[in-house]
Every structure is written in structure tokens, then in C-alpha cells.
Design an enzyme around this catalytic site. Structure first.
Site, mmCIF file in Angstrom:
data_model
loop_
_atom_site.group_PDB
_atom_site.id
_atom_site.type_symbol
_atom_site.label_atom_id
_atom_site.label_comp_id
_atom_site.label_asym_id
_atom_site.label_seq_id
_atom_site.Cartn_x
_atom_site.Cartn_y
_atom_site.Cartn_z
ATOM 1 C CG MET A 12 44.341 113.653 -26.235
ATOM 2 S SD MET A 12 46.125 113.979 -26.141
ATOM 3 C CE MET A 12 46.356 114.125 -24.374
ATOM 4 C CG ASP A 234 47.426 124.497 -36.461
ATOM 5 O OD1 ASP A 234 46.674 125.302 -37.034
ATOM 6 O OD2 ASP A 234 47.041 123.416 -35.989
HETATM 7 O O1 RIB Z 1 45.204 121.932 -37.324
HETATM 8 C C1 RIB Z 1 45.381 120.684 -36.726
HETATM 9 C C2 RIB Z 1 44.571 120.588 -35.482
HETATM 10 O O2 RIB Z 1 43.203 120.658 -35.846
HETATM 11 C C3 RIB Z 1 44.722 119.295 -34.732
HETATM 12 O O3 RIB Z 1 45.750 119.332 -33.780
HETATM 13 C C4 RIB Z 1 43.344 119.080 -34.144
HETATM 14 O O4 RIB Z 1 43.301 119.144 -32.756
HETATM 15 C C5 RIB Z 1 42.451 120.140 -34.784
HETATM 16 O O5 RIB Z 1 42.240 121.181 -33.932
#
Ligand code: RIB
Length: 288
Positions: A12, A234
Site C-alpha cells: 500500500m 514498473d
Molecule cells: O516502483 C514503484 C513502487 O515502488 C511503488 O508502488 C512502491 O510500492 C515501491 O514498491
């Protein structure tokens, strides 16, 4: 349609927005606060799903108020959650500060992600059934290694996003087929990356590069109004995995476009674009 198994983290994100970040010892009045599901594993799983892949997520939430929200965000995105377990204690959390330029600082507290120490037969079956195993480093490294080892035996391609960057066993590097790193990670991990067949380096607003058996491919940055860069890498990685079978040029175009669009809204999972949004931005991106 690519089949992808993500073995990774889910957090979260506790997101504070502010004009500027405080100096050490300074207290500031910020602008806003939001809780948004995140975690590199979950973000990449959702990004791959929204880019058109079939995705199974192997991970752990805690036994707290965040857990049902984290599970729901994967379910709503259409990511498979049969291998998402509940561990005692808190879920993973990330404390994130976003300034007015959209840059962030992040501290992750592992919580339940640290409990993902064993992969059972059903987890390993999900890895074996996938075309690509997608991992990051917010879960215990021995678990990443076990997943990669199994993928290797099963003929599943291993894509590692070694973030947060850390030293890794040589056996893990030798099991990696594709590495996705940002410019800082590329420098820090230069030696082990030499042994990886396909390397993709992201350069934020400047785009991304591929080097590997298919030569060298670069894709320019995609111009957007940046609100928050959290989760952009991501989104890039998930979209890249979903389009990998189309070759590096097409996969980079998708990934760069999706990653750029992800910076135009606040919050990691909340900002991941749909396939239709990326498709309509792609021709513009390719003109840049
Ligand atoms: O890469 C971004 C993510 O890094 C975020 O959502 C946070 O949770 C960390 O894991």
C-alpha cells in the site's frame, strides 16, 4: 496473448504530495495525502495485464486493513490471484513523497512480502505455464532464485527488474534472459549485466535502449506533462513483457509509451494506462 507469471511484491503506497521535499530536520506543510495500491510486483502485473497479457500473480498480503484493498486491485485488473496468500502481520507499505516536479522518494517496509519465502507446487506450476517469469527484488532473493531456477527448467523466459538494486548470487544472474534496469542500476550492475543476453536500459524522459542478439535498438522519450513518476518504470517493464514476443523495437515502443502515460497521473497502480490509451498514443509517440 503472452502468459506472464509475476513473483513479486505488493504494497500500500502512502503518498504525500508537496511543493518541495523537506531538508533534514525540517517540517513542511504538504499539499495532499492519498493511499494507492502499489508495489513493484503488483504494478508490473497490472501493467502487463492492461497491455494485453494473461497474468498470474504470486505474492503475499498481510492480515490488516490494507490486505483486501490490495487483493481487490489485482482482481479488478483481471490479474490471477490464486497464488496470492495472506501472511500474519502487516502488508507491505511504501512511504512516498512526490514533489511538484513529479519526482519522488520512496521508503518500502516489506511487511508480508518478506514472508514469501516458500514457493509451493501451485506457484511453480504457474511459473512453468507462463511464457515469461517477471521478478523484482522486493521479496526475498532466495524466492526469486527458486522461481528463476524453476522457470529455467520449464523453458519459461526469465525477465528480472533488479530493483531495488543489490548484490545477487551468480546463479540468479545466470538464469536471467532479460534484464530491465534504469540508468543508475545499469551503472551499478554493469559487471553482472554483461552475462545477460537481453538488456533494456530505461532513461526516463530520454526513452530506452535495447542491446542483445537482435542488435541495438533505441526508442526516444515520449513527451507528456509529468505529474508523478512513481510506478513509471514498473509500467514500462510490465508492458515490455506483454509485448516481448513482437521483438525489441515494438516492445520498446509499447513500453516507452505506457511508461510515459503512467507519469501523467498521481499514484502507481492508478496511473497505469489501458491498452486503448497506449494504442491511441502510439502513433504520436512514434512521431516524436
Ligand atoms: O516502483 C514503484 C513502487 O515502488 C511503488 O508502488 C512502491 O510500492 C515501491 O514498491
Amino acid at each position: 496473448m503472452a502468459r506472464i507469471a509475476v513473483v513479486g511484491s505488493i504494497n500500500m503506497d502512502l503518498v504525500t504530495t508537496t511543493g518541495r521535499r523537506p531538508e533534514p530536520g525540517e517540517t513542511l506543510l504538504g499539499r495532499d495525502f492519498e493511499m494507492v495500491p502499489g508495489g513493484k510486483g503488483s504494478n508490473q502485473a497490472i501493467a502487463a495485464r492492461r497491455a494485453g497479457a494473461e497474468v498470474e500473480f504470486v505474492g503475499a498480503v498481510g492480515a490488516d486493513l490494507f490486505a483486501p484493498v490490495l487483493r481487490q486491485v489485482l482482481d479488478d485488473a483481471g490479474v490471477g490471484t490464486r497464488q496470492l496468500r495472506s501472511a500474519p502481520g502487516p502488508s507491505g507499505v511504501a512511504s512516498i513523497v512526490v514533489d511538484e516536479t513529479g519526482e519522488n522518494t520512496i521508503i518500502v517496509i516489506e511487511g508480508a512480502n518478506a514472508a514469501l519465502t516458500e514457493l509451493g507446487p501451485a506457484d511453480l506450476a504457474a511459473v512453468a505455464a507462463a511464457d515469461i517469469l517477471l521478478c523484482q527484488l522486493e521479496i526475498p532473493v532466495p524466492t526469486v532464485l527458486a522461481a528463476a531456477r524453476h522457470a529455467r527448467v520449464a523453458g519459461t523466459t526469465v525477465l528480472l527488474n533488479p530493483s531495488p538494486a543489490q548484490d545477487l548470487p551468480a546463479e540468479l544472474w545466470s538464469a536471467v534472459d532479460i534484464a530491465v534496469v534504469n540508468a543508475g542500476e545499469a551503472e551499478r550492475l554493469a559487471a553482472p549485466l554483461n552475462s545477460v543476453a537481453h538488456v533494456v536500459v530505461t532513461r526516463g524522459a530520454a526513452g530506452a535502449e535495447y542491446r542483445g542478439p537482435e542488435g541495438e535498438v533505441t526508442h526516444p522519450g515520449v513527451r507528456v506533462e509529468v505529474v508523478d513518476t512513481t510506478g513509471a518504470g514498473d509500467t514500462f517493464t510490465g508492458a515490455l513483457a506483454a509485448h516481448w514476443h513482437e521483438g525489441p523495437a515494438a516492445a520498446l515502443a509499447w513500453a516507452c509509451t505506457a511508461g510515459a502515460l503512467a507519469t501523467t497521473k498521481l499514484g502507481a497502480s492508478a496511473a497505469i494506462p489501458s491498452r486503448a490509451e497506449v494504442e491511441s498514443a502510439l502513433p504520436r509517440a512514434q512521431r516524436n
